[in-house]
Design a protein around this motif. Sequence first.
Motif, PDB file in Angstrom:
ATOM      1  N   THR A 284       4.232  22.790  22.712  1.00  7.99           N
ATOM      2  CA  THR A 284       5.425  22.569  21.878  1.00  7.99           C
ATOM      3  C   THR A 284       6.731  22.616  22.668  1.00  7.99           C
ATOM      4  O   THR A 284       7.590  21.767  22.488  1.00  7.99           O
ATOM      5  CB  THR A 284       5.502  23.677  20.793  1.00  7.99           C
ATOM      6  OG1 THR A 284       4.219  23.817  20.238  1.00  7.99           O
ATOM      7  CG2 THR A 284       6.505  23.332  19.715  1.00  7.99           C
ATOM      8  N   TYR A 285       6.879  23.630  23.489  1.00  8.71           N
ATOM      9  CA  TYR A 285       8.158  23.790  24.197  1.00  8.71           C
ATOM     10  C   TYR A 285       8.041  23.418  25.675  1.00  8.71           C
ATOM     11  O   TYR A 285       8.797  23.910  26.502  1.00  8.71           O
ATOM     12  CB  TYR A 285       8.654  25.238  24.064  1.00  8.71           C
ATOM     13  CG  TYR A 285       8.916  25.658  22.636  1.00  8.71           C
ATOM     14  CD1 TYR A 285       9.776  24.925  21.817  1.00  8.71           C
ATOM     15  CD2 TYR A 285       8.302  26.790  22.108  1.00  8.71           C
ATOM     16  CE1 TYR A 285      10.004  25.304  20.504  1.00  8.71           C
ATOM     17  CE2 TYR A 285       8.528  27.185  20.798  1.00  8.71           C
ATOM     18  CZ  TYR A 285       9.374  26.441  20.000  1.00  8.71           C
ATOM     19  OH  TYR A 285       9.609  26.824  18.710  1.00  8.71           O
ATOM     20  N   GLN A 288       9.304  17.791  29.244  1.00 11.99           N
ATOM     21  CA  GLN A 288       8.461  16.639  29.554  1.00 11.99           C
ATOM     22  C   GLN A 288       8.894  15.889  30.815  1.00 11.99           C
ATOM     23  O   GLN A 288       8.145  15.094  31.337  1.00 11.99           O
ATOM     24  CB  GLN A 288       8.419  15.692  28.353  1.00 11.99           C
ATOM     25  CG  GLN A 288       7.723  16.307  27.150  1.00 11.99           C
ATOM     26  CD  GLN A 288       6.255  16.595  27.435  1.00 11.99           C
ATOM     27  OE1 GLN A 288       5.453  15.683  27.618  1.00 11.99           O
ATOM     28  NE2 GLN A 288       5.891  17.878  27.493  1.00 11.99           N
ATOM     29  N   ASP A 609      12.593  13.516  20.928  1.00 10.54           N
ATOM     30  CA  ASP A 609      13.000  14.689  21.705  1.00 10.54           C
ATOM     31  C   ASP A 609      13.228  14.395  23.183  1.00 10.54           C
ATOM     32  O   ASP A 609      13.551  15.305  23.936  1.00 10.54           O
ATOM     33  CB  ASP A 609      12.013  15.843  21.533  1.00 10.54           C
ATOM     34  CG  ASP A 609      10.584  15.471  21.890  1.00 10.54           C
ATOM     35  OD1 ASP A 609      10.351  14.329  22.323  1.00 10.54           O
ATOM     36  OD2 ASP A 609       9.707  16.340  21.741  1.00 10.54           O
ATOM     37  N   ASP A 666      15.865  16.752  27.088  1.00 13.17           N
ATOM     38  CA  ASP A 666      14.435  17.079  27.158  1.00 13.17           C
ATOM     39  C   ASP A 666      14.138  18.086  26.050  1.00 13.17           C
ATOM     40  O   ASP A 666      15.040  18.514  25.326  1.00 13.17           O
ATOM     41  CB  ASP A 666      14.078  17.625  28.550  1.00 13.17           C
ATOM     42  CG  ASP A 666      12.586  17.522  28.856  1.00 13.17           C
ATOM     43  OD1 ASP A 666      11.779  17.358  27.924  1.00 13.17           O
ATOM     44  OD2 ASP A 666      12.227  17.628  30.052  1.00 13.17           O
ATOM     45  N   ARG A 667      12.911  18.517  25.946  1.00 12.07           N
ATOM     46  CA  ARG A 667      12.538  19.361  24.804  1.00 12.07           C
ATOM     47  C   ARG A 667      13.332  20.650  24.710  1.00 12.07           C
ATOM     48  O   ARG A 667      13.589  21.133  23.621  1.00 12.07           O
ATOM     49  CB  ARG A 667      11.058  19.713  24.877  1.00 12.07           C
ATOM     50  CG  ARG A 667      10.237  18.614  24.323  1.00 12.07           C
ATOM     51  CD  ARG A 667       8.850  19.055  24.005  1.00 12.07           C
ATOM     52  NE  ARG A 667       8.104  17.850  23.705  1.00 12.07           N
ATOM     53  CZ  ARG A 667       6.809  17.734  23.837  1.00 12.07           C
ATOM     54  NH1 ARG A 667       6.100  18.759  24.255  1.00 12.07           N
ATOM     55  NH2 ARG A 667       6.223  16.617  23.538  1.00 12.07           N
ATOM     56  N   THR A 668      13.662  21.227  25.857  1.00 15.30           N
ATOM     57  CA  THR A 668      14.326  22.532  25.797  1.00 15.30           C
ATOM     58  C   THR A 668      15.602  22.568  26.631  1.00 15.30           C
ATOM     59  O   THR A 668      16.089  23.646  26.961  1.00 15.30           O
ATOM     60  CB  THR A 668      13.370  23.635  26.302  1.00 15.30           C
ATOM     61  OG1 THR A 668      12.902  23.253  27.595  1.00 15.30           O
ATOM     62  CG2 THR A 668      12.199  23.832  25.370  1.00 15.30           C
ATOM     63  N   GLN A 692      14.432  16.408  14.777  1.00 19.79           N
ATOM     64  CA  GLN A 692      14.386  15.485  15.911  1.00 19.79           C
ATOM     65  C   GLN A 692      15.549  14.499  15.830  1.00 19.79           C
ATOM     66  O   GLN A 692      15.495  13.392  16.357  1.00 19.79           O
ATOM     67  CB  GLN A 692      13.067  14.724  15.883  1.00 19.79           C
ATOM     68  CG  GLN A 692      11.858  15.629  15.921  1.00 19.79           C
ATOM     69  CD  GLN A 692      10.903  15.252  17.025  1.00 19.79           C
ATOM     70  OE1 GLN A 692      10.683  14.081  17.272  1.00 19.79           O
ATOM     71  NE2 GLN A 692      10.354  16.236  17.701  1.00 19.79           N
ATOM     72  N   SER A 714       7.244  10.864  28.871  1.00 19.16           N
ATOM     73  CA  SER A 714       6.883  12.103  29.546  1.00 19.16           C
ATOM     74  C   SER A 714       6.531  11.796  30.991  1.00 19.16           C
ATOM     75  O   SER A 714       5.963  10.754  31.302  1.00 19.16           O
ATOM     76  CB  SER A 714       5.675  12.738  28.855  1.00 19.16           C
ATOM     77  OG  SER A 714       5.201  13.810  29.649  1.00 19.16           O
TER      78      SER A 714
END
Length: 719
Positions: A284-285, A288, A609, A666-668, A692, A714
């Motif tokens: 999930t976190y 990528q 994301d 990016d995701r985080t 999102q 990714s």
Amino acid sequence: MRVSLWTAALAVAALACGPLVAAEGDILVADFEGDTYGDWEVTGEAFGTGPARGTLPNQMEVSGFEGRGLVNSYTGGDRTQGTLTSPEFNIERPYIAFLVGGGQHPGETCVNLVVGGRVVRSATGPNDRAGGTERLDGYTWDVRDLRGRRARVQIVDASSSGWGHINVDEIVQTSRPVGVVESSVELRVDRRYVCFRMPAGAGPTSLVTVWSDEGRVVGYQGGSSAAAAYWVSLSVAGLRGKTVRVSVAEPSRPGHRISIADTVRLSDKPRGFRKVTDQLYKETYRPQFHFTAQRNWHNDPNGCVFLDGEYHLFFQHNPSGIDWGNMTWGHAVSPDLVHWTQLDHAIYPDELGTIFSGSAVIDWGNTAGFAKPGQHAMVAIYTSAGTPFTQSIAYSTDRGRTWTKYAANPVLGNLTEGNRDPKVIWHEPTRKWVMALYLTESDYALFGSPDLKQWTKLSDISMPGSSECPDFFEMPVDGDAARTKWLFWGANSRYMLGSFDGTTFHPETEILQADFGANTYAAQTWSGIPEADGRRIQIAWMAGGQYPGMPFNQQMSFPCELTLRTTPQGIRLFREPVRELELLRGRVHEWHDTDLATDGDPLATLKGDLFEIQADLEPGPDAEVTFTIRGQTVTYSAAKGTIVALGKEAPVALEDGRLRLQILVDRTSIEVFANSGRVVLSSCFLPDAMDQSLGLSATGRATARSLRVYELKSAWPQA
Ligand code: FRU
């Protein structure tokens, strides 16, 4: 021998051992109840003139010892060192048991059993970091193989760092093990790794140490609170053909039939790396397109070097814990700065300490003599973070795949308590290696060497407000190779520009801020990039991001290309994402001449994301323009002349009435590059998985002359 010794040990070992009663026939080696150490031999100051009566000044409360007296090497604090050695005795029982507490520094704060002049068993206290406890616990050496031999017990305090002391009491020869039991496995090294399985929740009293036949610590691993068992691999590649002793200390756990000692084996493949098949890199976190370690904690980038088509990224890694610790150099390679493959660990802790940050170079001229004809040695220069901190080198002649530590390490002795993080470059005009090293507070220094082995001090550099992880290099100004400046960098993304005469750095600017975000730290630039490419490329640790429930902890920044350009304020550093980012670009969405106040939100229909946003904005004097990214905001305010991204503010000026933004999502993390990287804000965030959304809105008058949003792919292998 009093029953109460066993009662004390029992309190901590009850679960493990069941009730303990003083067994008939035990032999007391020492109980430290007298006023002096009697016929024990004392060296140094740490042990004082006789046994301590409990807690010493400025010490946390010492407990768990027996009677009135104990050995407590905290005399004079952690700074003092010394040894305390027993007279010789015959080993006449299967076990030697005692109470021990204090520091967990194998080989440095320890109780040793010495037979025939060799250390054959060694125990430490349980503490290797701030906090912990001064309680003494029961500990047992299994000495069945040594019965009948003459032995001494030697208590050592050779550490002045945190937990640089050892506490010992009540040493007995016995037939019954107590508390932690240490066993020993001898192996003839014919493979690259000693591997063993650390059980779930092993805790700090479990400790596996690999010893050379000369009694040096080759590597060690303490247990952690990890919820699942895991494999640990310690490199013994440099000891092929020799014998090593693996000591395994673990709480005796009746009912648990598999002990760590049963799992010890030699292997050419390090165990403990997950294959890139299952859910790895899809969590999930999981960022990528930012580098993360497959598992466990990482911090600083180390040893950034390019060779034969590969960018090497080494990094501060904890091989066996989700939090900082056990510092070891992790290793990853990439052909393009975007797609990374994590390899085996490169450099493991040894008797000089854990492996803190440092750099790597290609020794093209074979100045160190590590390469055979036709080879080029990759040389890593790192901090040996033992007692005391020193600087060491290791080399590889197989593209960083296997490493050999220089036999005469350290190459630069201790200068200050925390001296660390050597960054080395080749200085062609004076034909020498130059090392920038962090000393203490905001002090750094430069050192020179003809061969990476002999270092002499060149000069001092002070950078108020900065500490740790220096970088030091020369760059063209405005792309003109004939006009260069030197840049000195501190870990918190501050820099100074100036000149370097081969000895001294002469700053010509004040201390400037390169990144205004929340998370950039300990950045390092690559060495060895071919002249034909000529870029200066930098990567940073995005310190302090949060990744709840993830098998990894922390992430790197996206690599940036650095340039120096002339601005109205003088020459300044610009940082932009490397062009290889385009390898990740997927679908593009484009808009032109959009009036942001009246035309509605152009981004409202986008969801995702992973994005790269490029915007060329023309804000009016009253404009406030806001990008909303998964609930996080990046706002330009014309009135204030600032950008605020994820709560962090930076001054920004329009150029020809325009603000150009490049934003990597990016995701985080969200990294904002304004005006070609003149102003950068890099920050981490913890996304709401359900949100999102993207948005762009403005108050006042503002036009997006062009707006482009790339969906990014990714960078991880999609198994
Ligand atoms: C910076 C730092 C360095 C040290 C390393 C240890 O983040 O504290 O000074 O070498 O991390 O992991």
